[in-house]
Write an enzyme that holds these catalytic residues in place. Structure first.
Site, short mmCIF file in Angstrom:
data_model
loop_
_atom_site.label_atom_id
_atom_site.label_comp_id
_atom_site.label_asym_id
_atom_site.label_seq_id
_atom_site.Cartn_x
_atom_site.Cartn_y
_atom_site.Cartn_z
N ARG A 5 -3.12 1.58 13.25
CA ARG A 5 -4.27 1.95 12.43
C ARG A 5 -5.56 2.19 13.22
O ARG A 5 -6.24 3.19 12.99
CB ARG A 5 -4.52 0.91 11.33
CG ARG A 5 -3.40 0.80 10.29
CD ARG A 5 -2.89 2.13 9.85
NE ARG A 5 -1.93 2.04 8.74
CZ ARG A 5 -1.16 3.02 8.33
NH1 ARG A 5 -1.21 4.19 8.94
NH2 ARG A 5 -0.34 2.86 7.33
N ASP B 263 1.47 11.02 -1.67
CA ASP B 263 0.13 10.49 -1.90
C ASP B 263 -0.94 11.24 -1.12
O ASP B 263 -1.97 11.61 -1.67
CB ASP B 263 0.08 9.01 -1.54
CG ASP B 263 0.92 8.20 -2.51
OD1 ASP B 263 0.50 8.07 -3.67
OD2 ASP B 263 2.00 7.71 -2.12
N ASP C 36 -4.26 -2.04 5.30
CA ASP C 36 -4.55 -0.83 6.06
C ASP C 36 -5.94 -0.26 5.77
O ASP C 36 -6.61 0.22 6.67
CB ASP C 36 -3.47 0.23 5.79
CG ASP C 36 -2.14 -0.16 6.43
OD1 ASP C 36 -2.18 -0.77 7.51
OD2 ASP C 36 -1.08 0.15 5.86
N SER D 108 8.46 1.89 -0.12
CA SER D 108 7.30 2.45 0.57
C SER D 108 7.47 2.12 2.05
O SER D 108 7.62 0.97 2.43
CB SER D 108 6.03 1.82 0.00
OG SER D 108 5.00 1.92 0.95
N1 ARG Z 1 2.40 -5.60 5.96
C1 ARG Z 1 2.27 -4.79 7.10
C2 ARG Z 1 0.85 -4.74 7.55
O1 ARG Z 1 -0.02 -5.09 6.84
C3 ARG Z 1 2.87 -3.42 6.89
C4 ARG Z 1 2.06 -2.50 6.05
C5 ARG Z 1 2.73 -1.19 5.87
N2 ARG Z 1 1.78 -0.24 5.39
C6 ARG Z 1 2.07 0.72 4.52
N3 ARG Z 1 1.09 1.49 4.16
N4 ARG Z 1 3.27 0.89 4.03
O2 ARG Z 1 0.58 -4.35 8.65
#
Ligand code: ARG
Length: 415
Positions: A94, A14, A123, A174
């Site tokens: 993040r 991506d 995110d 993912s």
């Molecule tokens: N659900 C978790 C969160 O919101 C994990 C997210 C994982 N992010 C990803 N881009 N695969 O923090």
């Protein structure tokens, strides 16, 4: 000269497609930034790939130490865990990545930053809110949120533009991972009735496959921060890695739950967080020994607030500063050692000691050496029960009545 954009680059399909797409659509020079917050294999290969796909420059940063010191350990001190289940690994990384994106953008004289988040996750919120606070003048480009390509279309785009796809069969999941944990989404996991298959897990053994013989570890904390393992001083990154490997090999740290995303949807989330599981438990055990009952109670009220703000992308806020200041203050005597037994998917605290322990053997023992003055309890109870006796006399002297046993007033005139 073209304007510059700094793109957070993982090396995956991506964000590789994003390099090309941003360069084409916005006619900008793309500088990539790859941040190592743990478990990034082969940074050099990622740099080469970025340049090959069309980045004008590829920056690599090892941020593991800052991640641990400024994000993970403060969250550990706060006992942060989202909805009682998720130790917040992705959510903690993040704001750090956002900060580094901004730093590089300023250094490079870029006018925009970019990330590969979709429009339905948490995110994007964490990145955008943090970037807006740190550098409001920077434009934010989120190609995956804009382009609306399906997985297949993304892969077609990659093939058309000669973007190398991973040779190995694409994992059906993912993944996002860093030192504090690994998140696994998509594929069969989207059916909440389906048990996560073993191939979803990489860091943890299944509890049934874990050795029968338990392992014991001793974690030493200083002011709420782990500083040594089994008597050996260690930097935070190594300590977390070591605890992660060990706990994972005993099947500890798998999480499977339905999580409430900030954008309003529920999602089935599977995590592996062996180190976080063990360290959070050990930290709580030490707090139980070194904080007063009132401190513990109040801190427990702060935990969901603190966890939610991390989850919700509000790291760079005044509210966070205020709560963090409180949490820091609570940690001044959270110093000592906790012994944890790792066995068959379970971490159990089996011992704790601290120079600041509020536990007193002399007061607690039922054996010889008891220092507790039992005769003083009579007076204590007399005063403790005083308001209860008064109220019972004035209002509720009757018999318990009904299924709830509510005390009814006695009839007037009754004694
Ligand atoms: N659900 C978790 C969160 O919101 C994990 C997210 C994982 N992010 C990803 N881009 N695969 O923090």
């Amino acid at each position: 000269m073209s304007e510059k954009v700094v793109l957070a680059y993982s090396g995956g399909v991506d964000t590789s497609v994003a390099i090309k797409w941003v360069a084409e659509k916005y006619k900008m020079d793309v500088v990539t930034l790859t941040v190592d917050v743990g478990n990034v294999p082969n940074l050099e290969a990622i740099r080469d790939k970025a340049l090959k796909v069309g980045a004008v420059k590829a920056v690599i940063m090892d941020a593991r130490d800052i991640f641990v010191k400024q994000f993970v350990f403060p969250a550990l001190q706060a006992d942060a865990i989202y909805e009682g289940q998720y130790p917040l690994a992705t959510a903690l990384a993040r704001p750090l990545i956002a900060k580094l994106l901004v730093d590089v953008a300023l250094e490079e004289g870029a006018t925009a930053v970019s990330h590969g988040c979709t429009g339905k996750g948490n995110d994007q919120v964490r990145f955008d809110v943090s970037i807006n606070v740190l550098a409001p003048h920077l434009k934010i480009i989120a190609p995956a949120r804009d382009w609306g390509m399906t997985r297949e279309e993304t892969i077609k785009y990659a093939q058309k533009h000669g973007i190398p796809l991973p040779v190995t069969a694409k994992s059906p999941y993912s993944i996002d991972e860093n030192l504090w944990g690994r998140s696994i989404e998509c594929g069969v996991l989207e059916d909440p009735w389906t048990e996560p298959p073993e191939d979803a897990f990489l860091w943890t053994k299944s509890a049934s496959e874990a050795p029968d013989k338990p392992a014991y570890i001793e974690i030493e904390f200083e002011k709420g921060v782990p500083v040594a393992l089994d008597g050996k001083k260690m930097d935070g990154v190594s300590l977390i890695q070591r605890v992660s490997d060990l706990a994972g090999s005993h099947g500890i740290g798998r999480v499977d739950h339905i999580e409430n995303r900030l954008v309003g949807i529920k999602s089935r989330e599977v995590y592996e967080a062996p180190a976080a599981t063990v360290l959070l438990q050990a930290h709580l055990a030490l707090e139980a020994m070194t904080l007063s009952k009132d401190q513990l109670r109040f801190k427990q009220k702060v935990v969901p607030e603190y966890s939610d703000l991390i989850y919700n992308g509000l790291w760079f806020t005044a509210q966070h500063q205020d709560l963090a200041t409180y949490v820091q203050s609570t940690q001044r005597y959270v110093t000592g050692t906790v012994r944890v037994k790792l066995c068959k998917g379970r971490a159990a605290v089996v011992g704790r000691k601290s120079p600041y322990s509020l536990y007193s053997f002399g007061l607690a023992t039922y054996d010889r050496g008891d220092q507790f003055d039992q005769s003083a309890s009579v007076g204590f109870i007399h005063i403790w029960g005083l308001p209860v006796r008064i109220q019972a006399k004035v209002q509720q002297i009757g018999e318990p009545e009904g299924p709830l046993g509510i005390l009814k007033p006695k009839k007037k005139g009754a004694k």
